[in-house]
Motif scaffolding. Structure first.
Motif, PDB file in Angstrom:
ATOM      1  N   THR A  86      -5.364  -9.487   0.385  1.00 23.89           N
ATOM      2  CA  THR A  86      -6.686  -8.925   0.103  1.00 23.89           C
ATOM      3  C   THR A  86      -6.592  -7.405   0.057  1.00 23.89           C
ATOM      4  N   ALA A  87      -7.718  -6.771  -0.235  1.00 26.17           N
ATOM      5  CA  ALA A  87      -7.776  -5.309  -0.267  1.00 26.17           C
ATOM      6  C   ALA A  87      -7.839  -4.716   1.132  1.00 26.17           C
ATOM      7  N   ASN A  88      -8.057  -5.542   2.129  1.00 26.81           N
ATOM      8  CA  ASN A  88      -8.070  -5.060   3.513  1.00 26.81           C
ATOM      9  C   ASN A  88      -6.627  -4.973   4.005  1.00 26.81           C
ATOM     10  N   VAL A  89      -6.079  -3.773   3.995  1.00 29.29           N
ATOM     11  CA  VAL A  89      -4.659  -3.593   4.312  1.00 29.29           C
ATOM     12  C   VAL A  89      -4.452  -2.920   5.668  1.00 29.29           C
ATOM     13  N   GLN A  90      -5.484  -2.897   6.498  1.00 28.47           N
ATOM     14  CA  GLN A  90      -5.354  -2.294   7.821  1.00 28.47           C
ATOM     15  C   GLN A  90      -4.222  -2.932   8.613  1.00 28.47           C
TER      16      GLN A  90
ATOM     17  N   ALA B 192      -1.055 -10.306   9.022  1.00 29.18           N
ATOM     18  CA  ALA B 192      -1.183  -9.645   7.725  1.00 29.18           C
ATOM     19  C   ALA B 192      -0.663 -10.585   6.643  1.00 29.18           C
ATOM     20  N   GLN B 193      -1.561 -11.247   5.953  1.00 30.14           N
ATOM     21  CA  GLN B 193      -1.163 -12.232   4.950  1.00 30.14           C
ATOM     22  C   GLN B 193      -0.603 -11.544   3.709  1.00 30.14           C
ATOM     23  N   TYR B 194       0.467 -12.121   3.175  1.00 27.81           N
ATOM     24  CA  TYR B 194       1.143 -11.493   2.046  1.00 27.81           C
ATOM     25  C   TYR B 194       1.861 -12.551   1.219  1.00 27.81           C
ATOM     26  N   ARG B 195       2.396 -12.133   0.075  1.00 26.49           N
ATOM     27  CA  ARG B 195       3.186 -13.005  -0.790  1.00 26.49           C
ATOM     28  C   ARG B 195       4.158 -12.129  -1.588  1.00 26.49           C
ATOM     29  N   ALA B 196       5.089 -12.782  -2.260  1.00 31.80           N
ATOM     30  CA  ALA B 196       6.055 -12.118  -3.150  1.00 31.80           C
ATOM     31  C   ALA B 196       6.766 -10.953  -2.466  1.00 31.80           C
TER      32      ALA B 196
ATOM     33  N   ALA C 140      -9.713  -0.386  -0.024  1.00 31.92           N
ATOM     34  CA  ALA C 140      -8.390  -0.433   0.596  1.00 31.92           C
ATOM     35  C   ALA C 140      -8.092   0.859   1.355  1.00 31.92           C
ATOM     36  N   LEU C 141      -8.470   2.002   0.770  1.00 36.17           N
ATOM     37  CA  LEU C 141      -8.268   3.276   1.445  1.00 36.17           C
ATOM     38  C   LEU C 141      -9.050   3.329   2.750  1.00 36.17           C
ATOM     39  N   GLY C 142     -10.272   2.796   2.712  1.00 36.32           N
ATOM     40  CA  GLY C 142     -11.087   2.764   3.925  1.00 36.32           C
ATOM     41  C   GLY C 142     -10.446   1.930   5.022  1.00 36.32           C
ATOM     42  N   SER C 143      -9.825   0.827   4.640  1.00 36.90           N
ATOM     43  CA  SER C 143      -9.173  -0.026   5.646  1.00 36.90           C
ATOM     44  C   SER C 143      -7.950   0.661   6.243  1.00 36.90           C
ATOM     45  N   LEU C 144      -7.247   1.479   5.454  1.00 43.43           N
ATOM     46  CA  LEU C 144      -6.096   2.207   5.986  1.00 43.43           C
ATOM     47  C   LEU C 144      -6.510   3.186   7.071  1.00 43.43           C
ATOM     48  N   ARG C 145      -7.667   3.801   6.885  1.00 45.06           N
ATOM     49  CA  ARG C 145      -8.133   4.796   7.852  1.00 45.06           C
ATOM     50  C   ARG C 145      -8.485   4.175   9.194  1.00 45.06           C
ATOM     51  N   LYS C 146      -8.674   2.868   9.230  1.00 44.40           N
ATOM     52  CA  LYS C 146      -9.033   2.197  10.478  1.00 44.40           C
ATOM     53  C   LYS C 146      -7.802   1.780  11.290  1.00 44.40           C
ATOM     54  N   ALA C 147      -6.638   1.941  10.702  1.00 43.91           N
ATOM     55  CA  ALA C 147      -5.415   1.471  11.373  1.00 43.91           C
ATOM     56  C   ALA C 147      -5.180   2.213  12.678  1.00 43.91           C
ATOM     57  N   GLN C 148      -4.774   1.470  13.693  1.00 38.49           N
ATOM     58  CA  GLN C 148      -4.450   2.024  15.006  1.00 38.49           C
ATOM     59  C   GLN C 148      -2.928   2.026  15.170  1.00 38.49           C
TER      60      GLN C 148
END
Length: 219
Positions: A183-187, A144-148, A15-23
């Motif tokens: 998912t853990a991909n939170v970019q 960005a799929q989400y719930r709750a 998840a941390l890795g996906s954050l670093r990819k955010a533009q």
């Protein structure tokens, strides 16, 4: 450091890795800040500030021969120029390997955004609903799929008296929200939130097909 990383679950590292990819847009300055320690066993927090286009330009670091001149110009700037901040926010990613019935998952994103509104919009009784709509639409636009998901929107009226009575009244909007990423991909979630902070700041959306440049320091 190696031993410490070995204790961190692979899903959280992913998840941390996906954050670093955010533009993120150039008007937004994103930095890592201390994460809350009591909300989850693992957490990372980011702080965001949105500046006006002129202020964003002043934030760009200059290297080489122009560095000295740029620094002198910064130091000579009057204090009023610091008022170019349009909105602030926090983005916190929580992870509990044991999961949470309330979260409906192992991850949870908690956010906070505050911005000053103009008088017309600030007095609109629908402002809270509009703020929540900005969140939902930003997540949908980034797929960005989400719930709750849940949150609260608060309008804050500030009035000045006495020696400060010449200051105009201001109305701020605060949105506190949280949701569970699918998912853990939170970019996409960070990118959606970043766009939402810019929306709170009153910045126009980027034209279709234009990608914002990252302007952040993630340690």
């Amino acid at each position: 450091m190696v031993n410490a990383l070995a204790q961190v679950p692979s899903e959280f590292l992913s998840a941390l890795g996906s954050l670093r990819k955010a533009q993120c847009r150039s008007e937004l300055r994103l930095d890592e800040i201390p994460a809350p320690a009591r909300l989850a066993p693992y957490a990372v927090a980011l702080g965001a500030e949105v500046f006006s286009p002129t202020a964003a330009t002043r934030q760009i670091p200059v290297h080489g021969p122009a560095a000295k001149a740029f620094a002198e110009k910064q130091n000579a700037s009057p204090p009023d120029e610091e008022d170019d901040e349009l909105a602030t926010g926090r983005f916190i990613l929580l992870y509990d390997p044991d999961g949470s019935a309330v979260w409906e998952g192992e991850f949870r994103i908690v956010t906070y955004i505050r911005a000053q509104m103009d008088a017309e919009m600030g007095n609109d009784t629908m402002l809270g609903s509009v703020a929540w709509t900005w969140l939902v639409e930003a997540l949908e636009n980034h797929a960005a799929q989400y719930r709750a998901a849940g949150g609260t929107a608060t309008r804050i009226l500030s009035e000045s008296f006495g020696t400060l009575s010449d200051r105009p009244d201001t109305i701020d909007i605060e949105l506190r929200a949280s949701w569970t990423p699918a998912t853990a991909n939170v970019q996409a979630h960070l990118e959606a939130w970043s766009d939402m902070v810019c929306t709170f700041a009153g910045l126009p959306p980027l034209p279709p097909g234009v990608t914002g440049l990252p302007n952040r320091r993630l340690n």
